[in-house]
Write a protein that holds these residues in place. Structure first.
Motif, short mmCIF file in Angstrom:
data_model
loop_
_atom_site.label_atom_id
_atom_site.label_comp_id
_atom_site.label_asym_id
_atom_site.label_seq_id
_atom_site.Cartn_x
_atom_site.Cartn_y
_atom_site.Cartn_z
N ILE A 13 0.59 2.05 1.74
CA ILE A 13 -0.50 1.08 1.78
C ILE A 13 0.07 -0.32 1.59
CG2 ILE A 13 -2.66 0.33 0.70
CD1 ILE A 13 -3.07 3.16 -0.25
N PHE A 14 -0.34 -1.25 2.41
CA PHE A 14 0.08 -2.64 2.26
C PHE A 14 -1.15 -3.50 2.07
CE2 PHE A 14 2.61 -6.33 2.61
CZ PHE A 14 1.86 -7.25 3.31
N HIS A 15 -1.08 -4.41 1.11
CA HIS A 15 -2.20 -5.30 0.82
C HIS A 15 -1.74 -6.74 0.96
CE1 HIS A 15 -4.79 -2.09 -0.84
NE2 HIS A 15 -3.64 -1.56 -1.19
N LYS A 16 -2.48 -7.51 1.69
CA LYS A 16 -2.16 -8.92 1.84
C LYS A 16 -2.42 -9.66 0.55
CE LYS A 16 -3.10 -9.13 6.80
NZ LYS A 16 -3.89 -9.78 7.86
N THR A 17 -1.73 -10.78 0.38
CA THR A 17 -1.92 -11.58 -0.82
C THR A 17 -3.31 -12.19 -0.82
OG1 THR A 17 -0.97 -13.50 0.29
CG2 THR A 17 0.51 -12.15 -1.03
N HIS A 18 -3.82 -12.42 -2.01
CA HIS A 18 -5.14 -13.02 -2.18
C HIS A 18 -4.97 -14.40 -2.80
CE1 HIS A 18 -9.43 -13.26 -3.25
NE2 HIS A 18 -9.00 -13.86 -4.34
N GLY A 19 -5.40 -15.42 -2.12
CA GLY A 19 -5.40 -16.77 -2.70
C GLY A 19 -4.05 -17.45 -2.67
N ASP A 20 -3.04 -16.87 -3.29
CA ASP A 20 -1.71 -17.46 -3.26
C ASP A 20 -0.67 -16.36 -3.13
OD1 ASP A 20 -0.99 -16.42 -5.80
OD2 ASP A 20 -1.89 -18.13 -6.80
N ASP A 21 0.58 -16.77 -3.12
CA ASP A 21 1.67 -15.84 -2.83
C ASP A 21 1.87 -14.79 -3.91
OD1 ASP A 21 5.19 -15.88 -2.85
OD2 ASP A 21 3.97 -15.01 -1.26
N CYS A 22 1.30 -14.99 -5.10
CA CYS A 22 1.53 -14.08 -6.21
C CYS A 22 0.29 -13.29 -6.62
CB CYS A 22 2.07 -14.85 -7.42
SG CYS A 22 3.73 -15.53 -7.16
N GLU A 23 -0.79 -13.41 -5.89
CA GLU A 23 -1.99 -12.63 -6.16
C GLU A 23 -2.19 -11.62 -5.03
OE1 GLU A 23 -5.37 -15.07 -6.81
OE2 GLU A 23 -4.56 -16.02 -8.61
N TYR A 24 -2.35 -10.36 -5.41
CA TYR A 24 -2.46 -9.29 -4.42
C TYR A 24 -3.79 -8.56 -4.58
CZ TYR A 24 2.55 -10.04 -3.86
OH TYR A 24 3.78 -10.60 -3.63
N THR A 25 -4.42 -8.29 -3.45
CA THR A 25 -5.69 -7.57 -3.44
C THR A 25 -5.43 -6.07 -3.32
OG1 THR A 25 -6.82 -9.43 -2.39
CG2 THR A 25 -7.88 -7.28 -2.25
N THR A 26 -6.02 -5.31 -4.22
CA THR A 26 -5.96 -3.85 -4.14
C THR A 26 -7.38 -3.31 -4.10
OG1 THR A 26 -6.10 -3.30 -6.51
CG2 THR A 26 -3.95 -4.03 -5.68
N ASP A 27 -7.51 -2.01 -3.87
CA ASP A 27 -8.83 -1.41 -3.85
C ASP A 27 -9.44 -1.32 -5.25
OD1 ASP A 27 -6.99 0.39 -4.74
OD2 ASP A 27 -7.57 2.03 -3.41
N GLU A 28 -8.65 -1.67 -6.28
CA GLU A 28 -9.14 -1.64 -7.66
C GLU A 28 -9.37 -3.03 -8.23
OE1 GLU A 28 -6.55 0.77 -10.05
OE2 GLU A 28 -6.20 2.18 -8.43
#
Length: 230
Positions: A13-28
């Motif tokens: 599973i790959f998740h794109k970053t959220h907001g900035d380079d160090c925030e990651y979106t997961t299903d949780e």
């Protein structure tokens, strides 16, 4: 290494970053990698290899690059030889990849060449880091933390100190006092020029007293110097 998660299929599973380079979106929820780091210095330091015969220690920092001595420059992770005390870079912040599967977040780092570091973030109420060298080009780091639980931690940069806040408030109070006083003196008392200074007599007296204090102190010091010369 207990609770070893290196067998997990980290590429599922790959998740794109959220907001900035160090925030990651997961299903949780959102996992903020900045919560695992400090600016300009590593959050995790002097962690010994899980294999006792590997005489090295590890340092790691989430999101923010850090530099120490020797070859550990602009790093995400470095190792230190316990005998020679020399550092060696094993991971850079640039080019990392992130996945989240089966409740475990995995970040893959490289040194820009042949070395690969797998960092497993495990949701836990305790805080710990374990590290192990699999071979000369592969390293495993396992971090247990509440911040590894997506949505539980948000990075907060260092705010103003208490002293700075006090100074700002004091300046605001003084500025407000001066503005209100000048408006009152100008439009109610119809004063002009130097008379617009609030409590002018008081401030002049304080200034005069301060100057007298300085003169008194200087005269005492000079008098003592003259006495010592005699």
């Amino acid at each position: 290494m207990q609770n070893d998660v290196s067998h997990l299929p980290y590429k599922l599973i790959f998740h794109k970053t959220h907001g900035d380079d160090c925030e990651y979106t997961t299903d949780e929820g959102i996992l903020d990698l900045k919560a695992f780091g400090y600016k300009n210095r590593p959050k995790y330091v002097d962690v010994r290899d899980s294999v006792s015969t590997n005489l090295v220690t590890y340092s790691f920092n989430g999101c923010f690059a850090y530099s120490t001595k020797d070859a550990c420059q602009n790093a995400a992770a470095c190792i230190t030889d316990e005998i020679s005390k020399k550092d060696r870079l094993i991971a850079r912040q640039e080019g990392r990849s992130f996945t989240h599967t089966q409740g475990v977040s995995t970040i893959i780092y490289t040194d820009g060449a042949s070395i690969k570091v797998q960092v497993f973030l495990l949701c836990s109420t305790s805080e710990s880091m374990k590290a192990q060298r699999a071979d000369d080009n592969n390293y495993i780091i396992q971090i247990e933390s509440k911040c590894a639980c997506p949505g539980k931690c948000t990075y907060k940069s260092n705010g103003l100190t208490g002293g700075a806040v006090f100074i700002i408030i004091l300046i605001c109070i003084i500025t407000t006092y001066l503005i209100i006083s000048i408006i009152f003196l100008r439009f109610v008392k119809h004063e002009q020029g130097i008379n617009l200074i609030p409590n002018r007599t008081l401030w002049l007296q304080i200034g005069a007293d301060a100057m007298n204090g300085v003169r008194f102190t200087v005269s005492k010091v000079r008098g003592r110097d003259s006495y010592e010369k005699l």
